[in-house]
Design a protein around this motif. Structure first.
Motif, PDB file in Angstrom:
ATOM      1  N   TYR A 184       0.808  -1.221   0.000  1.00  0.00           N
ATOM      2  CA  TYR A 184       0.000   0.000   0.000  1.00  0.00           C
ATOM      3  C   TYR A 184       0.844   1.275   0.000  1.00  0.00           C
ATOM      4  N   GLU A 188       0.655   4.328  -2.834  1.00  0.00           N
ATOM      5  CA  GLU A 188       0.404   5.726  -2.502  1.00  0.00           C
ATOM      6  C   GLU A 188       1.523   6.635  -2.992  1.00  0.00           C
ATOM      7  N   SER A 192      -0.318   6.597  -7.458  1.00  0.00           N
ATOM      8  CA  SER A 192      -1.550   7.297  -7.094  1.00  0.00           C
ATOM      9  C   SER A 192      -1.865   8.409  -8.083  1.00  0.00           C
ATOM     10  N   LYS A 210      -7.094  -4.200   9.098  1.00  0.00           N
ATOM     11  CA  LYS A 210      -7.692  -3.767   7.842  1.00  0.00           C
ATOM     12  C   LYS A 210      -6.624  -3.091   6.994  1.00  0.00           C
ATOM     13  N   GLU A 212      -4.784  -0.311   5.163  1.00  0.00           N
ATOM     14  CA  GLU A 212      -4.727   1.128   5.394  1.00  0.00           C
ATOM     15  C   GLU A 212      -4.872   1.936   4.101  1.00  0.00           C
ATOM     16  N   TYR A 213      -4.685   1.273   2.969  1.00  0.00           N
ATOM     17  CA  TYR A 213      -4.894   1.947   1.692  1.00  0.00           C
ATOM     18  C   TYR A 213      -6.361   2.360   1.579  1.00  0.00           C
ATOM     19  N   LYS A 214      -6.610   3.607   1.232  1.00  0.00           N
ATOM     20  CA  LYS A 214      -7.966   4.165   1.263  1.00  0.00           C
ATOM     21  C   LYS A 214      -8.732   3.986  -0.047  1.00  0.00           C
ATOM     22  N   GLY A 215      -8.058   3.608  -1.110  1.00  0.00           N
ATOM     23  CA  GLY A 215      -8.742   3.463  -2.384  1.00  0.00           C
ATOM     24  C   GLY A 215      -9.443   2.122  -2.525  1.00  0.00           C
ATOM     25  N   LYS A 216      -9.984   1.864  -3.715  1.00  0.00           N
ATOM     26  CA  LYS A 216     -10.666   0.612  -3.983  1.00  0.00           C
ATOM     27  C   LYS A 216      -9.643  -0.501  -4.194  1.00  0.00           C
ATOM     28  N   TRP A 217      -9.980  -1.684  -3.731  1.00  0.00           N
ATOM     29  CA  TRP A 217      -9.099  -2.830  -3.939  1.00  0.00           C
ATOM     30  C   TRP A 217      -9.938  -4.101  -4.054  1.00  0.00           C
ATOM     31  N   TRP A 220      -6.506  -8.697  -1.016  1.00  0.00           N
ATOM     32  CA  TRP A 220      -5.637  -8.278   0.085  1.00  0.00           C
ATOM     33  C   TRP A 220      -4.776  -9.473   0.491  1.00  0.00           C
TER      34      TRP A 220
END
Length: 262
Positions: A184, A188, A192, A210, A212-217, A220
């Motif tokens: 992640y 970023e 990004s 969870k 920590e990357y805030k975008g869609k994925w 994992w």
């Protein structure tokens, strides 16, 4: 050397040692480090996910596929998908790829194949090498680009253009957007930009509750210290961010099949 002059050298040496220990912990051991090794005990499974899978290469050795198919469970759920290392750079193919790729389908897993990016070869050469060694079929996951290292002496913009070159060449072949695997922090820092927004992401982030990357994925990779029947030693464990139906739609030809059935 006079006694009074030893203190600066001693303090400097201690400072360097402390910095080294901190850097090693931060990048390789700590909960947000990319290459966490199981210093915290058994691998834990993220809550709230039911679609589990693994990724494998020659490091897993010879796999007992019968045991993996009928005995391997992750948090009470069966293994649904397996993503297999295929190629690296423009001249290396994983020695177990062919056997692993064939067995994954024979034993009923949704399979995928990934290419490990090298900064020593051009993006174009790597893309065509991957395509020459990997022949995906309907029902397989989209091709995967595993990218973890930023080349030295190259701007971020030029690096991003190289990544896009690989993605576009492979996408033209299979008519699906390849999956991008990375950790992640790398995503970023270097990927990004909006040009990558349409690609499915497979994020590596270990020993956290969870991502920590805030975008869609979509995927994992939550640990590299999993233990499963049929595999000697550790194996990477992954979850899919969605239902089994969604996973099937992501596969090559999956969306078309779903639309036709409806």
């Amino acid at each position: 050397m006079k006694k009074g002059r030893r203190w600066p050298w001693l303090l400097g040496g201690i400072g360097i040692l402390v910095l080294y220990v901190w850097a090693f912990y931060y990048f390789f051991v700590g909960p947000t480090g990319f290459r966490w090794r199981a210093l915290y005990g058994d691998a834990k499974y993220p809550a709230g996910y039911e679609i589990h899978g693994i990724d494998i290469s020659h490091y897993q050795g010879t796999i007992n596929w019968n045991r993996l198919r009928y005995s391997a469970m992750v948090d009470g759920c069966p293994i649904r998908f397996i993503i297999i290392k295929a190629t690296e750079g423009s001249s290396r193919v994983d020695e177990n790829f062919s056997d692993n790729f064939d067995n994954a389908r024979e034993y009923g897993f949704i399979r995928g194949a990934y290419h490990f990016w090298s900064n020593k070869s051009s993006a174009r050469d790597q893309a065509y090498y991957f395509l020459s060694k990997v022949h995906l079929e309907e029902g397989d996951l989209p091709p995967v680009l595993d990218i973890e290292h930023m080349p030295q002496g190259k701007s971020v913009e030029d690096f991003q253009m190289d990544v896009l070159t690989w993605l576009h060449i492979v996408e033209d072949k299979y008519h699906v957007k390849p999956i991008i695997y990375t950790y992640y922090k790398f995503k970023e820092r270097y990927l990004s930009t909006s040009v990558f927004d349409g690609y499915p992401y497979w994020i590596a982030h270990y020993y956290v509750d969870k991502v920590e990357y805030k975008g869609k994925w979509k995927f994992w990779q939550h640990t590299d210290a999993g233990q499963l029947p049929g595999i000697k030693g550790n194996v990477d464990l992954n979850i899919y961010n969605g239902s089994y139906y969604d996973l099937m739609q992501l596969t090559i030809g999956g969306s078309d099949e779903m639309t036709t059935d409806e």
